[in-house]
Design a protein around this motif. Structure first.
Motif, PDB file in Angstrom:
ATOM      1  N   THR A  35      -5.037  53.851  10.719  1.00 37.91           N
ATOM      2  CA  THR A  35      -6.046  53.029  10.039  1.00 37.91           C
ATOM      3  C   THR A  35      -7.037  53.955   9.327  1.00 37.91           C
ATOM      4  OG1 THR A  35      -7.422  53.110  12.019  1.00 37.91           O
ATOM      5  CG2 THR A  35      -6.064  51.152  11.754  1.00 37.91           C
ATOM      6  N   PHE A  36      -7.571  53.484   8.230  1.00 40.62           N
ATOM      7  CA  PHE A  36      -8.722  54.165   7.617  1.00 40.62           C
ATOM      8  C   PHE A  36      -9.931  53.244   7.643  1.00 40.62           C
ATOM      9  CE2 PHE A  36      -5.687  56.842   4.926  1.00 40.62           C
ATOM     10  CZ  PHE A  36      -5.919  57.986   5.667  1.00 40.62           C
ATOM     11  N   CYS A  37      -9.717  52.013   7.183  1.00 40.64           N
ATOM     12  CA  CYS A  37     -10.888  51.167   6.963  1.00 40.64           C
ATOM     13  C   CYS A  37     -11.237  50.323   8.182  1.00 40.64           C
ATOM     14  CB  CYS A  37     -10.699  50.290   5.737  1.00 40.64           C
ATOM     15  SG  CYS A  37      -9.452  49.020   5.890  1.00 40.64           S
ATOM     16  N   TYR A  38     -10.311  50.213   9.144  1.00 38.47           N
ATOM     17  CA  TYR A  38     -10.606  49.392  10.324  1.00 38.47           C
ATOM     18  C   TYR A  38     -11.442  50.161  11.330  1.00 38.47           C
ATOM     19  CZ  TYR A  38     -10.107  46.627  14.539  1.00 38.47           C
ATOM     20  OH  TYR A  38     -10.383  45.890  15.660  1.00 38.47           O
ATOM     21  N   GLY A  46      -9.793  45.357   5.381  1.00 40.11           N
ATOM     22  CA  GLY A  46      -8.427  45.217   4.871  1.00 40.11           C
ATOM     23  C   GLY A  46      -8.186  45.841   3.521  1.00 40.11           C
ATOM     24  N   ALA A  47      -8.652  47.062   3.314  1.00 41.97           N
ATOM     25  CA  ALA A  47      -8.531  47.658   1.994  1.00 41.97           C
ATOM     26  C   ALA A  47      -7.490  48.764   1.915  1.00 41.97           C
ATOM     27  CB  ALA A  47      -9.881  48.213   1.554  1.00 41.97           C
ATOM     28  N   CYS A  48      -7.270  49.486   3.012  1.00 44.29           N
ATOM     29  CA  CYS A  48      -6.499  50.721   2.866  1.00 44.29           C
ATOM     30  C   CYS A  48      -4.988  50.534   3.001  1.00 44.29           C
ATOM     31  CB  CYS A  48      -7.002  51.765   3.855  1.00 44.29           C
ATOM     32  SG  CYS A  48      -6.507  51.451   5.560  1.00 44.29           S
ATOM     33  N   ARG A  49      -4.546  49.497   3.663  1.00 43.50           N
ATOM     34  CA  ARG A  49      -3.132  49.185   3.843  1.00 43.50           C
ATOM     35  C   ARG A  49      -2.390  50.184   4.726  1.00 43.50           C
ATOM     36  NH1 ARG A  49      -1.215  44.482   2.836  1.00 43.50           N
ATOM     37  NH2 ARG A  49       0.714  45.138   1.846  1.00 43.50           N
ATOM     38  N   CYS A  51      -2.462  50.144   7.966  1.00 42.66           N
ATOM     39  CA  CYS A  51      -2.112  49.506   9.235  1.00 42.66           C
ATOM     40  C   CYS A  51      -1.007  48.463   9.074  1.00 42.66           C
ATOM     41  CB  CYS A  51      -3.355  48.856   9.819  1.00 42.66           C
ATOM     42  SG  CYS A  51      -3.935  47.491   8.800  1.00 42.66           S
ATOM     43  N   SER A  66      -1.156  43.500   6.766  1.00 47.57           N
ATOM     44  CA  SER A  66      -2.040  44.499   7.376  1.00 47.57           C
ATOM     45  C   SER A  66      -2.493  43.938   8.724  1.00 47.57           C
ATOM     46  CB  SER A  66      -3.222  44.838   6.469  1.00 47.57           C
ATOM     47  OG  SER A  66      -3.803  43.671   5.961  1.00 47.57           O
ATOM     48  N   CYS A  68      -4.806  44.748  10.732  1.00 50.42           N
ATOM     49  CA  CYS A  68      -6.222  44.692  11.096  1.00 50.42           C
ATOM     50  C   CYS A  68      -6.886  43.407  10.634  1.00 50.42           C
ATOM     51  CB  CYS A  68      -6.970  45.909  10.560  1.00 50.42           C
ATOM     52  SG  CYS A  68      -7.286  45.859   8.794  1.00 50.42           S
TER      53      CYS A  68
END
Ligand code: SF4
Ligand code: SF4
Ligand code: SF4
Ligand code: FES
Lengths: 594, 139
Positions: A35-38, A46-49, A51, A66, A68
């Motif tokens: 994960t990056f954004c979670y 839910g932006a980085c995709r 997860c 995704s 998250c």
């Protein structure tokens, strides 16, 4: 119990209850996705995709989602590691890396950076098929802020910092700006981070997956002090450091490593090692005295605690009209340094006012700024020379080649070594108020408080950011409010301004859960329970100590008997109290011409 | 005198707009459009002000919305916008003399801290600056 809810993850049947999203279920089941954004303590974005997982629904449809942002559902079959999910993650990583300043070796986050970690795990070796960002398009690095460095060329636009600042501190100092390839995360109009209403808490940095936001590193400056034979270097260690630094060396969160920290500091070359817990006791003596005085006069109530510099700065910037509520006590860091400067030369040979340098080890990035307050020094020389965060000390220990876990445990230096349980709980939200009440009760009634564990003030998770506690001091009802995060604090301020508040004391810590979760602590933004374990570590130490009230600490009694006279005395005021500054001018709210 | 920002902008109108839209975060775009109608652009002061007045927003996030949409201008604009095309074809057909003619017809606009002075002349600017200097000394 109603029928239990289950789903399948990688072929394994997994039960779930009220997890907010599929990702949490996956992690509880012992699997993981990157994960990056979670961040579990922040809203989902839910932006980085990164997860993404493959989800097979009972009707046979297979979708990529995704995890998250998706709620867990009964009967679905989830695969976390398939050809498709791996391909998506690799593409995300390649695109991010092509746009990234990939100077890893000189980056402060190196070794802790999630982008670097996943790129390595996913075997990304070549991003040349994408158009790379050119050096001449790199934006300048902003190191104007005393606590945080912002390098926009390392930002992957995950938005975690924006949410942290807004959801914890109530006003997002950082925000997205522009669009498309020009998108950046920055303070308003790209202003330097020192010229906006940032309170230096470092929570943005604590959730940043990359080197885009880092702690201002002062390790080299401290090495310079230590290697200078003319200088004597003293250390002080804050309560929260001891229950967290072990995580950097493979120990469990909450494990109390104070004796190993003492030993490590001696090994590094510090001449004397003291404990900020000692001055936390001193803070309580002064603050409880101040509280009792204000209660009896009915003046400037509620009393605000003053040990969190992010909170102090928030009031100075946004609510200067409320500064009269703030306790005049310096923070424990702020109290110990002048005490050491004054008294160490009397107790230790070879130490003089001229050769003493003080480095404090703090869980907190805002303490770096506090140490540079004009009120805490004179003629450009500050009472505390440098502040290292827990993370920076861990780096120092590693670079000195010290095997932390196998050190011979060591005690701190006397006569400022003893501390009470009340001092050690300062690190957790509610701890300062609990400590203050233990002593204030005795100041008022002359008898020790029998129920010393005030459990209703404890708790550091999301549901305990505002705690109201009513106490009975021999017939007098005293109401204490404990909040963490400035977003919560702001609500209490509004209550006071509206005349609807009824509490007599307000404890504020800017970091969610308190200093145990400070911006300078080892990274823990993926696991919301780490802060709870650290807090338990402090409460455990409290329960085991000989003295549980600050006013029982024999070293504190000795200090008052030999030097300070009494709480609130003239001498105490000189060394231990401070004044605040109206910093409204130029702040966000200063828009209107007078 | 109505309330003014440091840049000397009357922002009582901003309060009015905010109130009309119920200080709602979800109305931000409409609010910015109205504000832009009043000032002809979005002054930084005003964006900061809006960011502190609407729950859940901040100056930085208001700025973010303003820079995301092409319809918003962060620079002062005139009442009439004149564009002279200087592409190759137009250039060959004499766009430069047209542009020079525009310059001759219109005196320049001067902006002091966000306050727009149209039709400026060499004499008028001296008066403006002298007035400001007097004000500063009087402080
Ligand atoms: S240090 Fe704290 S106040 Fe400053 S930008 Fe980061 S989260 Fe916001
Ligand atoms: S600065 Fe860090 S946390 Fe903020 S958007 Fe960029 S990468 Fe994410
Ligand atoms: S809560 Fe503690 S760690 Fe966080 S800013 Fe305040 S003093 Fe620092
Ligand atoms: S972690 Fe799920 S989309 Fe970023």
């Amino acid at each position: 119990m109603s029928d239990k809810k289950t789903l399948i993850i990688n072929g394994k049947e997994v039960e779930f209850t009220d997890e907010p999203n599929l990702l949490e279920v996956i992690r509880k089941a012992g699997f993981n996705v990157p994960t990056f954004c979670y961040r579990p303590d922040l809203t989902q974005y839910g932006a980085c995709r990164m997860c993404v997982v493959e989800v097979e629904y009972p009707n046979g449809r297979v979708l990529i989602n995704s995890s998250c942002t998706m709620p867990p559902e009964t009967g679905i079959k989830v695969k976390t590691n398939t050809e498709r999910t791996r391909r998506i993650r690799k593409t995300v990583l390649e695109l991010l890396l092509a746009n990234h300043d990939r100077e890893c070796t000189t980056c402060d986050k190196s070794g802790k950076c999630e982008l670097q970690q996943y790129a390595e795990e996913y075997g990304i070796k070549d991003v040349s098929k994408y158009v790379a960002k050119r050096k001449e398009d790199f934006l300048p690095i902003d190191d104007s802020n005393p606590s945080i460095v912002r390098d926009p060329n390392k930002c992957i636009l995950c938005g975690a910092c924006v949410r942290a600042c807004s959801e914890f501190q109530g006003h997002s100092v950082l925000g997205f700006a522009n669009r498309g390839s020009k998108t950046v995360v920055q303070p308003i109009a790209g202003k330097p981070l020192a010229k906006v209403d940032c309170v230096y808490c470092g929570q943005c940095q604590a959730v940043c997956p990359t080197g885009a936001l880092t702690i201002k590193n002062e390790v080299n400056e401290v090495w310079n002090l230590i290697t200078d034979p003319q200088k004597k270097v003293l250390a002080q260690i804050a309560p929260s450091v001891r229950v967290a630094i072990g995580e950097e060396f493979g120990l469990e969160p909450g494990e109390n490593t104070i004796k190993l920290v003492n030993a490590a500091l001696k090994e590094i070359g510090f001449d004397l090692v003291f404990d900020t817990n000692f001055s936390a006791d001193l803070t309580i003596m002064e603050e409880a005295h101040e509280f009792v005085e204000r209660l009896s006069k009915g003046e400037n109530l509620p009393l605000f605690t003053s040990c969190c510099p992010a909170w102090v700065r928030y009031l100075e910037l946004q609510h200067p009209d409320m500064l009269k509520h703030l306790s005049s006590c310096k923070s424990p860091q702020g109290m110990l340094s002048p005490v050491l400067r004054t008294l160490v030369p009397k107790y230790f040979e070879g130490f003089s006012e001229e050769n003493i340098n003080i480095v404090s080890i703090m869980p907190c990035t805002a303490k770096k700024a506090e140490a540079k307050r004009s009120q805490l020094g004179k003629d450009g020389k500050f009472e505390t020379d440098y502040v290292l965060t827990t993370q920076e000390l861990a780096k120092m220990i590693k670079s000195a080649g010290i095997d932390f876990k196998s050190l011979e445990p060591a005690e701190g230096d006397s006569p400022f070594a003893l501390y009470s349980g009340a001092a050690t709980i300062f690190g957790a939200s509610g701890g300062v108020a609990e400590a203050a009440v233990r002593t204030a009760y005795e100041f008022v009634t002359g008898e020790p408080l029998s129920d010393i564990d005030i459990k209703s003030m404890r708790g550091v998770d999301k549901n305990h950011r505002c705690k109201d506690v009513e106490l009975d001091i021999k017939g007098t009802k005293v109401k204490v409010r404990v909040v963490s995060t400035l977003k919560e604090a702001e609500k209490s301020l509004q209550e006071i301004k509206n005349g609807t508040s009824d509490f007599h004391m307000l404890e504020v810590m800017a970091c969610p859960g308190g200093c145990i979760n400070g911006g300078g602590q080892p990274r823990s933004c993926d696991d919301t329970h780490v802060k709870e374990k650290r807090a338990q570590g402090l409460y455990k130490e409290d329960s085991e100590l000989t003295y549980r009230r600050s006013n029982d600490n024999p070293d504190i009694k000795k200090l008052y008997a030999e030097y300070l006279e009494a709480p609130g005395s003239h001498k105490a005021h000189e060394l231990l109290h401070t004044v605040y500054e109206d910093k409204f001018k130029g702040s966000y709210k200063d828009v209107v011409k007078a | 005198m109505s309330p003014q920002t440091h840049a000397g902008l009357d922002y009582s109108k901003v309060d009015e707009i905010l109130a009309n839209y119920g200080y709602e975060k979800s109305n931000l775009i409409a609010i910015l459009q109205k504000v832009q109608e009043v000032f002809r652009y979005l002054p930084l002061d005003v964006m900061t002000y809006i960011g502190t007045k609407i729950e859940g927003l901040s100056p930085a996030t208001v700025y973010g919305v303003a820079t995301f949409y092409a319809q918003f201008s962060l620079e002062p604009k005139g009442k009439y916008e004149i564009k002279v095309c200087d592409g190759t074809a137009c250039h060959v057909r004499g766009s430069m003399p047209v542009l020079n003619a525009v310059y001759q017809c219109l005196n320049p606009v001067v902006v002091v801290n966000g306050k727009v002075y149209p039709q400026m002349t060499a004499d008028a600017i001296k008066i403006v600056i002298a007035t400001i200097m007097n004000e500063e000394e009087g402080k």
